[in-house]
Design a protein around this motif. Structure first.
Motif, PDB file in Angstrom:
ATOM      1  N   TRP A 171       0.808  -1.226   0.000  1.00 25.22           N
ATOM      2  CA  TRP A 171       0.000   0.000   0.000  1.00 25.22           C
ATOM      3  C   TRP A 171       0.840   1.275   0.000  1.00 25.22           C
ATOM      4  O   TRP A 171       0.303   2.373  -0.010  1.00 25.22           O
ATOM      5  N   ALA A 172       2.168   1.132  -0.039  1.00 23.50           N
ATOM      6  CA  ALA A 172       3.055   2.290  -0.105  1.00 23.50           C
ATOM      7  C   ALA A 172       3.218   2.735  -1.565  1.00 23.50           C
ATOM      8  O   ALA A 172       2.944   1.959  -2.490  1.00 23.50           O
ATOM      9  N   PRO A 173       3.649   3.970  -1.803  1.00 16.91           N
ATOM     10  CA  PRO A 173       3.872   4.400  -3.190  1.00 16.91           C
ATOM     11  C   PRO A 173       4.835   3.452  -3.912  1.00 16.91           C
ATOM     12  O   PRO A 173       5.908   3.158  -3.423  1.00 16.91           O
ATOM     13  N   GLY A 174       4.406   2.953  -5.043  1.00 16.50           N
ATOM     14  CA  GLY A 174       5.191   1.985  -5.798  1.00 16.50           C
ATOM     15  C   GLY A 174       4.794   0.554  -5.509  1.00 16.50           C
ATOM     16  O   GLY A 174       5.218  -0.363  -6.201  1.00 16.50           O
ATOM     17  N   PHE A 221      -1.057   0.226  -4.268  1.00 17.91           N
ATOM     18  CA  PHE A 221      -1.104   1.679  -4.171  1.00 17.91           C
ATOM     19  C   PHE A 221      -2.047   2.240  -5.227  1.00 17.91           C
ATOM     20  O   PHE A 221      -1.936   1.930  -6.400  1.00 17.91           O
ATOM     21  N   THR A 222      -2.985   3.013  -4.818  1.00 18.96           N
ATOM     22  CA  THR A 222      -4.042   3.624  -5.638  1.00 18.96           C
ATOM     23  C   THR A 222      -4.843   2.586  -6.419  1.00 18.96           C
ATOM     24  O   THR A 222      -5.302   2.853  -7.528  1.00 18.96           O
TER      25      THR A 222
END
Length: 115
Positions: free
Chosen positions: A90-93, A97-98
């Motif tokens: 769930w972290a950017p990358g 994520f999104t």
């Protein structure tokens, strides 16, 4: 300010910068070890080996030698850094994520509660 005080201040500043570089290098290398070791029992062994490599040079006092050791350590870290590091989903990358992006403005969502 005398030359001795200026010399001492320069020495202490350089030592502080070296300590910070070593601390950053150790933290990065330790975190990267998690990318290479799939299981915790493998990570603990690799982390212990990494700590031994750092402890082997902790009593070096010559500033130029310390700079050389740090440079070699950073070069080794950059050479052996994991090509595909683990990223929390769930972290950017990360893979999640999104995944469910927020709806555009002007679109209202109706929430139904089923009882």
């Amino acid at each position: 300010m005398s030359a001795a005080v200026a010399s001492t201040a320069a020495y202490l500043a350089r030592r502080a910068a070296q300590k910070q570089r070593v601390r950053i290098l150790y933290r990065r290398a330790l975190k990267d070890t998690l990318n290479w070791a799939v299981h915790r029992h493998l990570f603990y062994r690799d982390a212990s080996d990494l700590r031994e490599r750092f402890d082997a040079n902790k009593n070096v006092e010559d500033l130029d030698t310390i700079d050389k050791i740090i440079y070699e350590g950073e070069a080794s870290y950059n050479k052996w850094r994991h090509p595909d590091p683990y990223i929390v989903p769930w972290a950017p990358g990360g893979s999640k994520f999104t995944r469910n992006p927020t709806p555009p403005e002007g679109v209202s969502l109706l929430i139904f509660i089923i009882q």
